[in-house]
Design a protein around this motif. Structure first.
Motif, mmCIF file in Angstrom:
data_model
loop_
_atom_site.group_PDB
_atom_site.id
_atom_site.type_symbol
_atom_site.label_atom_id
_atom_site.label_comp_id
_atom_site.label_asym_id
_atom_site.label_seq_id
_atom_site.Cartn_x
_atom_site.Cartn_y
_atom_site.Cartn_z
ATOM 1 N N GLY A 1 33.186 -12.643 6.290
ATOM 2 C CA GLY A 1 32.325 -12.848 5.125
ATOM 3 C C GLY A 1 31.657 -14.199 5.048
ATOM 4 O O GLY A 1 31.177 -14.592 3.977
ATOM 5 N N ALA A 2 31.577 -14.936 6.166
ATOM 6 C CA ALA A 2 30.962 -16.260 6.113
ATOM 7 C C ALA A 2 29.512 -16.166 5.628
ATOM 8 O O ALA A 2 29.013 -17.059 4.944
ATOM 9 N N ASP B 1 42.930 -4.882 3.924
ATOM 10 C CA ASP B 1 42.318 -5.383 5.147
ATOM 11 C C ASP B 1 41.122 -6.286 4.843
ATOM 12 O O ASP B 1 40.129 -5.838 4.259
ATOM 13 N N GLU B 2 41.216 -7.537 5.244
ATOM 14 C CA GLU B 2 40.168 -8.498 4.893
ATOM 15 C C GLU B 2 38.885 -8.251 5.658
ATOM 16 O O GLU B 2 37.795 -8.626 5.192
ATOM 17 N N VAL B 3 38.979 -7.620 6.820
ATOM 18 C CA VAL B 3 37.762 -7.353 7.586
ATOM 19 C C VAL B 3 36.821 -6.500 6.745
ATOM 20 O O VAL B 3 35.622 -6.757 6.644
ATOM 21 N N VAL B 4 37.381 -5.490 6.108
ATOM 22 C CA VAL B 4 36.570 -4.587 5.283
ATOM 23 C C VAL B 4 36.057 -5.305 4.044
ATOM 24 O O VAL B 4 34.860 -5.297 3.754
ATOM 25 N N THR B 5 36.951 -5.974 3.328
ATOM 26 C CA THR B 5 36.537 -6.542 2.038
ATOM 27 C C THR B 5 35.545 -7.687 2.218
ATOM 28 O O THR B 5 34.562 -7.759 1.488
ATOM 29 N N THR B 6 35.785 -8.571 3.181
ATOM 30 C CA THR B 6 34.860 -9.690 3.334
ATOM 31 C C THR B 6 33.487 -9.174 3.764
ATOM 32 O O THR B 6 32.452 -9.665 3.312
#
Ligand code: ADP
Ligand code: MG
Lengths: 502, 359
Positions: free
Chosen positions: B92-93, B148-153
């Protein structure tokens, strides 16, 4: 008798290491053949070559008198060779039946009922006790091994390679395994049985090939040899066991478990009302068949798994519900049951040794690298670890890795040492070393909780022995009064008594 | 009978020679893959590559431009590395960069009365906090509920795009031109120029500082070692008494903050107002840079500079050769893919083996 497998002059190098040096090995039709040797002797390598996982640098392989090239396990399976490795290759989220047929299904569609039936039939035929519909992730190590064996047999293996199958098993499970092997032998299967345990060789095998430093020392008929002769061939010297302690008066409670309950990963009760006390200057052994709550007990006493009820006292100090750091601070030294989960493989020996106590190696804002290295040098010398402080720890052998973990724990003179399966998978030398260290801790006055599935280890080291069965302590007795038979009955759940040792 | 065979094996420790050869092989591979396209665009591939790789480095002006285009890439690369090192996969950068940009565009309107150093400090702190705030929700969900942070970010990046668009078409629509761009920020909020008559500004130094801080934290502080322990082996880190959740949370927040700074530098250093095209996917490129740099601070800095070169080159190549603009983009994308492939391939080697016998 016909040789079903013949390996001739096999040489395999890994860089400078010669893992196998002109090894000749033959397997007769219908025999159980032990491959005996210390860790690092080259047993696994030789069999991985036969199974197509490694390719030999030199040498030839014959299967049923035909020269063959085995490029991959697929080729090996096609030739009727199956292998159960030290690290199982099962999909934890799938059922037993699905794992067994995985990659070996006739049609595209999976007919679950049919598969389960087939697998159940195969299990029955080979006398393997397993529930085909169980999810593999929920099974104990011993049960997983049965799935692996069944998997090989389901693929029509005629030659079964078992790489240290008993390292993860309890006495009863070993008996069951041997039962299965005898049955398979009757069905005409040939078995390669890798081990470094002499009693197992004597109990189950027809012939033995002893490997040392990558070379075959000798192949002998089991009936014409003796454990001591084999031991000499294996280590090239007389072996020494751990000498039993002098009797000591146990002291005040070091660790108390009061009405302890905990759940397993599936949120099923794993520990039920555990009431035990480990005293200063004693080793309390927890015997039990694998998967009866040992892992959960060790994790609960390490602060990794929170108990659902009950209390944990270290000395006078209540640490119930504390974090791993709280347990360490209270004086609990925890040796992880799974070495590989206890170390960060990519980090160095020095970093792993100091990970629990980084604050002591901090100068101002920064890490004091020099102090870390010096500390590591000290422990490396003291614990005879064969490594440099800057080596990534993944490059160490199992024994040396275990020494690092021991050093990390014991260097702080813990009041309590939790040692789950401390010698699993280690060779004789490393095993003796670890056991001596545990005895030294006891002598120093620490309370040691030894959780082991190796009954000989429990009997050799413990002052008192508790038996765990389905998450309950079903017996507690002084080691002098304990016999293997009696413990075995308790471990099998045949004898139960109320234990309240607080 | 003996038969030659080629086998591919894993090579855990690629030699230094291999590592040095890698960039050259990547360039060569890209060249071969894209020459056809360039020829088809009726241009000389060699010439095109001259503009791509050499021209940016051959004049003072373009060299400065390379540093300018590297600035946001260094910052997002550092941001992503910070999170990845602790095993938190912050995708999410991009959104966090925009959060910082919004903060800068907003603060820039109200700090006009402050002296420059103070105004700039307010902008930077504000942008850091904004990026952090935008990174907080997925990080919290991750450590609290293992979401899962990959999805949320990743999802939050789109949410942020809508927020920016809403701002620019609503309250911040430029009153004079009517364009979807925010009002100009106060002159005292501009990042000072490092070189007169160029676009190079303080942002670049901030980016360099970020690399140094990253290096220092990762290799010299106890927290950095904890981060790496968590990133490389969560169970072992937990067992060693490290608060895994707290470590991941802090790393995620700092990562968001640094991405936010990237946004501030684009607003206060280059654009002076917010548009929806502040970032040309810098947040995503940061992931590639972090990976190429092998999560090593200097590696990340070097990878970002390299990307700065091809970014600058891509702008001139179409102008100078009259080939379609997208050729520049295609070449850039190809180079990315080839470089990534090479990066992975260095961990393998192909060996010829003569088999041991016949059948
Ligand atoms: N993949 C490998 N890479 C490098 N060395 C290896 C590899 N596998 C085994 N070895 C080395 O080969 C020797 C024999 O190992 P192994 O066959 O695993 O022994 P054993 O199974 O008898 O314990 C050891 O010195 C080991 O370190
Ligand atoms: Mg082995």
């Amino acid at each position: 008798m016909d040789n079903i497998i013949e390996m001739q002059a096999i040489t395999k190098r890994f860089g400078p290491v010669i893992a196998n040096r002109e090894v000749n090995f033959s397997l007769r039709q219908g025999e159980v053949h032990a491959l005996l040797g210390e860790n690092g002797a080259g047993k696994t390598t030789l069999m991985r070559i036969l199974y197509g996982l490694y390719h030999p640098d030199e040498g030839m392989i014959f299967v049923r008198q035909q020269a063959v090239r085995i490029h991959s396990p697929k080729d090996a399976i096609a030739l009727g060779i199956g292998m159960v490795t030290q690290h199982f290759a099962l999909v934890p989220t799938l059922s037993v039946a699905e794992n067994v047929v995985l990659g070996f299904t006739g049609s595209f569609r999976l007919r679950y009922a049919e598969i389960e039936e087939q697998v159940a039939a195969a299990a029955l035929r080979f006398g393997i006790d397993i529930d085909p519909s169980a999810i593999v992730g929920n099974l104990s190590v011993g049960q997983r091994q049965r799935v692996e064996i069944l998997k090989a047999l389901y693929r029509n293996a005629k030659v079964l390679i078992l790489d240290e199958p008993t390292a993860v098993l309890t006495p009863q499970e070993v008996d069951a395994l041997f039962e299965t092997l005898r049955r398979l032998q009757k069905e005409g299967l040939s078995v390669v049985f890798i081990t470094h345990k002499l009693d197992e060789v004597m109990a189950i095998t027809d012939r033995v090939t002893v490997l040392r430093d990558g070379q075959v020392i000798e192949t002998v008929e089991t009936a014409h040899t003796s454990p001591s002769a084999l031991a000499r061939m294996m280590v090239g010297r007389e072996t020494f066991g751990v000498s039993r302690r002098s009797s000591m008066e146990a002291g005040a409670p070091a660790l108390q478990m009061v009405g302890l309950h905990a759940l397993d990963d599936q949120n099923m009760p794993a520990l039920k009302n555990i009431n035990l006390t480990v005293r200063h200057g004693e080793i309390l052994g927890i015997a039990g068949v694998g998967g009866n709550g040992q892992r959960e007990l060790a994790e609960t006493l390490s602060g990794v798994r929170p108990p659902t009820a009950g209390r944990i006292l270290v000395g006078e100090h209540d640490v119930t519900g504390g974090s791993p750091a709280d347990f360490t601070a209270a004086g609990v030294g925890r040796i992880p049951s799974d070495r590989h989960k206890g170390v960060v493989g990519e980090l160095s020996v020095a970093e792993n040794l100091t990970l629990e106590r980084l604050m002591e190696f901090t100068k101002g804002m920064t890490l004091d690298r020099a102090a870390m290295l010096a500390y590591a040098e000290d422990l490396i010398a003291q614990f005879q670890i064969k490594a440099r402080p800057t080596d990534p720890i993944r490059t160490l052998s199992g024994g040396n890795m275990q020494k690092v973990l021991l050093a990390r724990v014991l260097a702080r003179n813990p009041k309590v040492v939790i040692a789950p399966q401390p010698t699993r998978g280690l060779d004789i030398g490393a095993t003796d070393y670890v056991r001596e260290q545990l005895l030294a801790q006891r002598k120093r006055g620490a309370g040691v909780l030894l959780i082991s599935e190796d009954l000989d280890e429990i009997l050799a080291l413990s002052d008192r022995i508790a038996v765990i069965y389905e998450g309950e302590i079903v017996g507690l007795l002084p080691a002098q009064e304990a016999t293997a038979e009696q413990l075995g009955l308790m471990m099998a759940g045949a004898v139960k008594e109320e234990v309240n040792d607080v | 009978m003996s038969k030659a065979q080629f086998i591919i094996e894993k090579n855990e420790n690629p030699s230094v020679g291999w590592r040095l050869l890698l960039p050259i092989l990547s360039l060569l591979g890209t060249f071969i893959l894209t020459s056809g396209l360039i020829l088809w665009g009726k241009a000389n591939p060699l010439e095109a590559y001259y503009y791509f790789l050499i021209a940016p480095l051959s004049s003072r002006f373009s060299l400065l431009e390379v540093l300018v285009s590297s600035t946001p890439l260094i910052l997002t690369g550092v941001a992503v590395t910070f999170a990845f090192s602790a095993g938190y996969y912050n995708i999410g950068a991009e959104g966090q960069l925009y959060a910082g940009a919004i903060a800068a565009a907003g603060l820039g309107l109200i700090v006009g009365k402050l002296p420059m150093p103070l105004a700039v400090t307010v902008m930077l702190v504000g942008g850091f906090l904004a990026g952090m705030a935008w990174a907080w929700l997925p990080a919290w969900l991750k450590v609290k509920w293992a979401v899962d942070e990959v999805v949320t970010t990743l999802l939050l990046n789109s949410v942020m795009a809508y927020i920016v668009s809403a701002l620019l078409n609503g309250p911040w629509r430029n009153p004079e031109s009517g364009w979807p761009q925010s009002p100009e920020i106060a002159p005292s909020a501009h990042l000072p120029k490092l070189v007169a008559h160029s676009r190079l500004n303080l942002g670049f130094l901030i980016a360099v500082l970020a690399v140094i801080v990253l290096w220092f934290v990762l290799t010299r502080t106890p927290f950095g070692l904890k981060m790496r322990a968590v990133g490389l082996g969560k169970p072992a880190a937990r067992f060693a008494g490290i608060d895994v959740e707290r470590t991941m949370l802090i790393s995620a927040l700092v990562s968001g903050g640094i991405a936010g700074i990237a946004g501030v530098c684009e607003i206060a250093g280059i654009q002076y107002h917010l548009t929806d095209a502040i970032s040309a996917g810098y947040g995503y490129t940061g992931i590639i840079i972090a990976t190429l740099g092998a999560l090593n601070a200097w590696g990340v800095g070097a990878a970002a500079l390299f990307f700065g070169v091809i970014d600058t080159g891509a702008q001139t190549v179409s102008r100078s050769l009259g080939v379609p603009v997208y050729l520049g983009e295609v070449t850039q994308a190809t180079m990315l893919l080839v470089t990534l492939a090479m990066f992975l391939l260095q961990h393998y080697r192909i060996r010829r083996r003569t088999s041991w016998t016949s059948s």
